[in-house]
Design a protein around this motif. Structure first.
Motif, PDB file in Angstrom:
ATOM      1  N   TYR A 139      -4.411  -6.352  17.071  1.00  0.00           N
ATOM      2  CA  TYR A 139      -3.067  -6.464  17.504  1.00  0.00           C
ATOM      3  C   TYR A 139      -3.087  -7.426  18.908  1.00  0.00           C
ATOM      4  O   TYR A 139      -4.559  -7.673  19.098  1.00  0.00           O
ATOM      5  N   ASP A 154       2.363  -7.651  16.440  1.00  0.00           N
ATOM      6  CA  ASP A 154       1.075  -7.502  15.993  1.00  0.00           C
ATOM      7  C   ASP A 154       1.880  -7.860  14.108  1.00  0.00           C
ATOM      8  O   ASP A 154       2.740  -8.254  14.096  1.00  0.00           O
ATOM      9  N   SER A 171      -3.047  -3.484   8.936  1.00  0.00           N
ATOM     10  CA  SER A 171      -2.745  -3.617  10.199  1.00  0.00           C
ATOM     11  C   SER A 171      -3.903  -4.854  10.683  1.00  0.00           C
ATOM     12  O   SER A 171      -4.690  -4.501  10.921  1.00  0.00           O
TER      13      SER A 171
END
Length: 152
Positions: free
Chosen positions: A113, A103, A110
């Protein structure tokens, strides 16, 4: 110990795949990236069994990739500037195969991942390729955030 690793890995994969259905689609730009001039790379690796042989090399390649996109990469992290390279991994099948959770994360952002599995001999290149792709996504979202922040 091996049973514990397998159980933890299975639990992590189950949780991660459950969250994947709710993962945000492109674009992922965020106001947290607007005005960001530089990032500091922080390596958070919990990798055993030789499944990430050279994390500092990977960090240097990610830094070069981000700089190629116009971001400055600073030497020390200070909260808002910290960009975390996170890898969790270990070996299976008598040490021939590695599995990883990879990640790239920043405050308020974010990336998507990645769950990877591959030959231990190719561990360094698999992690390098995965993290540089995530760096490209971060840089694209950073650019979109700054265009949005500038009113474009």
């Amino acid at each position: 110990m091996k049973a514990i690793r397998l159980a933890l890995g299975a639990a992590a994969i189950t949780l991660l795949t459950a969250g994947a259905a709710s993962a945000q689609q492109e674009p992922r730009y965020s106001s947290a990236l607007a005005g960001l001039q530089s990032v500091s790379l922080v390596v958070e690796g919990r990798v055993s069994d030789g499944c990430w042989p050279r994390p500092e090399e990977t960090k240097a390649l990610v830094a070069a990739r981000l700089q190629g996109h116009g971001l400055t990469v600073a030497g020390t992290a200070n909260g808002r500037d910290a960009l975390y390279l996170y890898v969790l991994g270990y070996a299976l099948e008598g040490g021939r195969t590695c599995v990883w959770f990879v990640d790239l994360t920043h405050l308020g952002w974010s990336g998507p991942y990645r769950l990877l599995r591959g030959d231990k001999a190719a561990a360094q290149s698999r992690l390098r390729d995965s993290l540089t792709k995530l760096a490209d996504i971060f840089a694209a979202d950073w650019a979109a955030s700054n265009r949005a922040g500038a009113g474009e």
